[in-house]
Design a protein around this motif. Structure first.
Motif, PDB file in Angstrom:
ATOM      1  N   TYR A 685       2.973   0.034  16.624  1.00 25.58           N
ATOM      2  CA  TYR A 685       2.869   0.942  17.548  1.00 25.58           C
ATOM      3  C   TYR A 685       1.727   1.869  17.006  1.00 25.58           C
ATOM      4  N   PRO A 686       0.520   1.800  17.437  1.00 22.45           N
ATOM      5  CA  PRO A 686      -0.489   2.590  16.958  1.00 22.45           C
ATOM      6  C   PRO A 686      -0.398   4.349  17.493  1.00 22.45           C
ATOM      7  N   ASN A 687       0.153   4.431  18.682  1.00 22.53           N
ATOM      8  CA  ASN A 687       0.210   5.746  19.319  1.00 22.53           C
ATOM      9  C   ASN A 687       1.835   6.048  19.355  1.00 22.53           C
ATOM     10  N   GLY A 688       2.494   5.563  18.454  1.00 24.89           N
ATOM     11  CA  GLY A 688       3.872   5.909  18.308  1.00 24.89           C
ATOM     12  C   GLY A 688       4.819   5.016  19.228  1.00 24.89           C
ATOM     13  N   ARG A 689       6.263   4.814  18.921  1.00 29.55           N
ATOM     14  CA  ARG A 689       7.016   3.938  19.565  1.00 29.55           C
ATOM     15  C   ARG A 689       7.601   4.383  20.897  1.00 29.55           C
ATOM     16  N   SER A 690       7.992   5.755  20.984  1.00 33.10           N
ATOM     17  CA  SER A 690       8.400   6.342  22.356  1.00 33.10           C
ATOM     18  C   SER A 690       8.042   7.556  22.483  1.00 33.10           C
TER      19      SER A 690
END
Length: 753
Positions: A685-690
């Motif tokens: 996840y390059p921009n965070g998972r959630s």
């Protein structure tokens, strides 16, 4: 890198050897470009309003249909962009980037647009991305060797020239190889006059020009012509004469090109030089300069004009008599030959010239916006039309350089009394027709260096050969000074302490095949290898590498390294690795190690006789193999009640693109890999998972990919514990970065993240 420790029940596995795998998440890119020429730029601005556009033809940018919209007066959203003709380009899994590059075309109201199109597909996982080992290839060294070892040192020189009170030492075979005139003088009927140690006298050539001539013969370069001053032009003239005398056609064309670009009033007499030495391009450039208004009168005032007029009677002074002056009443512009022009009309003659007041005058102007740095040469025909539309009164201009003069015409075109004749005048109107022909810029094409061909012919002809080599049953003739210039080993053998032993009979070359020695000789003389069958290249490269190392031919050695690194296979790797070790080929050795790391035939390689010989002769290589991550031949297994461990290396290729293409909560997954009895994969996840995670952090999740039920290989389902450690690896060393390791432990891992 992810390390996984999965305690299991009793299972049969390889003891002490953790599994290792790797994959990469890559953003594949496909590039292309299209060249769009805007022809008639000013007209497009007039025809199309703000927001209106015209489009190019469709073209293929990689696998997609694409076109370009052109807004000459701008758009509310965009000035110029690439539009997709295929619906697939607008889907979410592709990203298009078009970089516009402008190149102004100096041929009228036109310019070029070249959008470089970059199409990025969604990130995808690639298993075991291959490594590439490049061998740095040096530039050809033939020119450098000939200058340093022969021309500057004068070692082995066998002829001396006396030019303008100076002496120049040179080498007969080099001069003969490069010049047919020198060949006739030194080895033909005139040979006796240059033999016996006497000096060959050269008249009619300046010493500085002869020095530059010798430098070109030995190096194929003329640094003396790199300047832009008057001295450089003078040198170019003298060198042109010398090049024509010794039949050096390439040098002659280089001088001709230099002189074409530096014609002015003081050097216009170069026309006589062009006529005398058969230089058609230079002659045409001089004629065009003299036809321009004002130039001929300025040349007439120089000391060289009398010689020019007598030697080149083709110059017609009458074609250049009309010299325009004053201003004009400009009529609406028109386009011809890609340029914008307009006509100036003087109803009462040229302003300020009362004696021409009874004449009407017409002049042709090139618009200032179209005046380019390069020459715009054109010839115009002014025709007065009768009432039927036929040409009956015509004047033709000379070929004019409009970039310098800007206008040309006739101040005494026709008397008003004649113009008012009913044959031309109707309803108080008359018509003028102008036919315009634009001549493309003059260019001189200088051919590429042919020095290697000259030395190749010298080797084949055996002319002036002074040393023989016995290789097997074949005798090879060669030239001592060429070999000494190209190889320090040959230099020591032929001109050092061993010189006496090489002057009486053929030199025996042991431990080398005839074909290999012949190929090495060809390279020494031409800086390139002879043509050979593709299936023989790899075997020849191994033999040539040994020969190149023996005679210190570093460039040939690197060429062989490069060829061998691209032809490594299971059957040849042991021999190639042995060669790399013995002859200090570090890049080739690394290519062999890389092959063994990624090869699935390691066991087959280790079973070959060549590998056994490698172990016996170079045990240090085997130790280096193990240190580089290649497992040893020994292995064992056991029934263990402990844990199963392994690691997987995930490479993120195109990190910045993944940030742009994947939003928060979106991920890309790695290839599936095995640790123990389970299959796993990683989610990236390059921009965070959630939304609960910070968007400025990346997330990596380990996921078990198989079903939790079924026979696990040790008596049914059992409690198990999974421990995973995530390491950020150093880009260069591939080792974990301190402070960037995260660990997690899970029990009864049932496909959870």
């Amino acid at each position: 890198m992810t390390e996984i420790s999965n305690p299991a029940g009793m299972s049969s596995s390889t003891a002490g050897v953790p599994s290792r795998s790797s994959s990469a998440i890559m953003v594949s890119t496909v590039r292309g470009y299209h060249l769009l020429k805007i022809d008639g730029y000013s007209r497009t601005k007039t025809v199309l309003s703000f927001g209106e556009y015209t489009r190019s033809r469709s073209f293929r940018a990689t696998i997609h249909g694409t076109w370009i919209r052109y807004y000459p007066n701008g758009s509310s959203n965009v000035v110029m962009y690439a539009a997709a003709a295929s619906p697939s380009l607008s889907s979410s899994n592709l990203q298009i980037t078009a970089t516009l590059r402008r190149r102004w075309e100096r041929s009228g109201s036109a310019f070029l647009i070249a959008p470089a199109i970059l199409i990025m597909k969604e990130p995808s996982a690639v298993a075991d991305p291959p490594a590439v080992v490049d061998v740095a290839m040096p530039l050809p060294e033939l020119n450098r060797d000939m200058e340093a070892a022969l021309l500057q040192s004068e070692e082995g020189a066998d002829v001396t020239f006396e030019v303008g009170g100076e002496s120049f030492a040179a080498h007969r075979c080099v001069l003969a190889a490069r010049s047919s005139v020198f060949r006739a003088e030194l080895f033909g009927a005139m040979k006796e006059s240059t033999a016996g140690g006497g000096k060959a006298r050269v008249d009619g050539v300046e010493a500085r020009a002869f020095r530059a001539l010798l430098h070109f013969i030995f190096t194929d370069a003329v640094p003396e012509l790199d300047g832009k001053d008057q001295e450089t032009s003078s040198m170019a003239q003298h060198l042109l004469v010398a090049a024509d005398r010794y039949n050096l056609e390439r040098l002659k064309l280089i001088c001709e090109d230099k002189l074409c670009k530096r014609i002015d009033v003081s050097s216009a007499a170069t026309l006589a030089l062009a006529e005398q030495h058969r230089c058609p391009s230079l002659k045409k450039a001089c004629m065009d300069f003299l036809y321009s208004p004002g130039n001929l009168k300025a040349v007439e005032a120089t000391d060289g004009f009398e010689h020019l007029a007598t030697s080149c009677p083709i110059v017609e002074y009458s074609r250049t008599k009309a010299v325009p002056n004053g201003c004009s009443m400009k009529y609406p512009a028109f386009t011809a030959a890609g340029r914008t022009w307009h006509v100036g009309y003087f109803p009462n003659g040229v302003i300020g010239a009362e004696e021409e007041a009874d004449y009407v005058a017409f002049f042709l102007y090139l618009n200032d916006n179209d005046a380019a740095e390069e020459a715009v040469k054109a010839q115009a025909i002014f025709s007065l039309l009768d009432i039927e539309g036929n040409s009956s009164y015509t004047f033709t201009t000379v070929l004019v350089n409009f970039s310098e003069e800007k206008y040309w015409g006739y101040k005494n075109f026709i008397k008003r009394e004649s113009l008012e004749n009913p044959l031309y005048l109707k309803d108080d109107c008359f018509s003028i027709r102008i036919d315009l022909a634009v001549t493309p810029p003059l260019t001189v094409v200088v051919p590429p260096s042919d020095m290697h061909r000259h030395y190749g012919r010298l080797l084949i002809s055996k002319e002036a050969a002074d040393v023989e080599f016995q290789v097997g049953k074949k005798v090879f003739d060669a030239h001592r000074l060429v070999l000494a210039a190209r190889s320090p080993v040959f230099k020591a053998e032929l001109y050092g302490r061993m010189k006496e032993s090489t002057t009486k009979s053929a030199i025996a070359i042991d431990d080398m095949e005839e074909e290999v020695f012949e190929a090495m000789l060809t390279f020494i003389y031409t800086d390139s290898l002879p043509k050979m069958k593709r299936r023989d290249e790899a075997a020849m490269a191994q033999h040539l590498l040994v020969a190149a190392d023996r005679y210190n031919q570093e460039r040939l050695k690197l060429i062989c390294e490069d060829k061998l690194s691209k032809n490594i296979d299971t059957g040849s790797i042991a021999n190639i690795l042995l060669l790399a070790e013995k002859h200090s080929c570090h890049a080739l050795k690394e290519a062999c190690f890389e092959f063994l790391r990624t090869s699935r035939s390691l066991n087959a390689v280790m079973e070959t006789d060549e590998f056994e010989y490698l172990i016996d002769t170079c045990p240090g290589v085997i130790k280096e193999l193990i240190n580089n991550g290649i497992p040893s031949r020994s292995s064992s297994s056991a029934i263990v009640v402990s844990k199963v461990s392994g690691c997987h290396v995930l490479k993120i290729d195109g990190y910045s693109h993944t940030k742009e293409m994947l939003s928060q909560g979106d991920c890309s997954r790695s290839c599936t890999f095995r640790v123990g009895t389970h299959s796993w994969y990683l989610e990236y996840y390059p921009n965070g998972r959630s939304l609960h995670n910070a968007s400025d952090h990346i997330a990596i999740c380990l996921v078990r990919d198989d079903d939790d039920s079924g026979d696990l290989g040790y008596g049914g389902a059992a409690r198990e514990q999974m421990t995973a450690r995530f390491h950020l690896l150093d880009h260069h060393a591939g080792k974990p970065v301190p402070g960037h390791t995260r660990g997690v432990t899970k029990r009864k891992n049932r496909k959870k993240k």
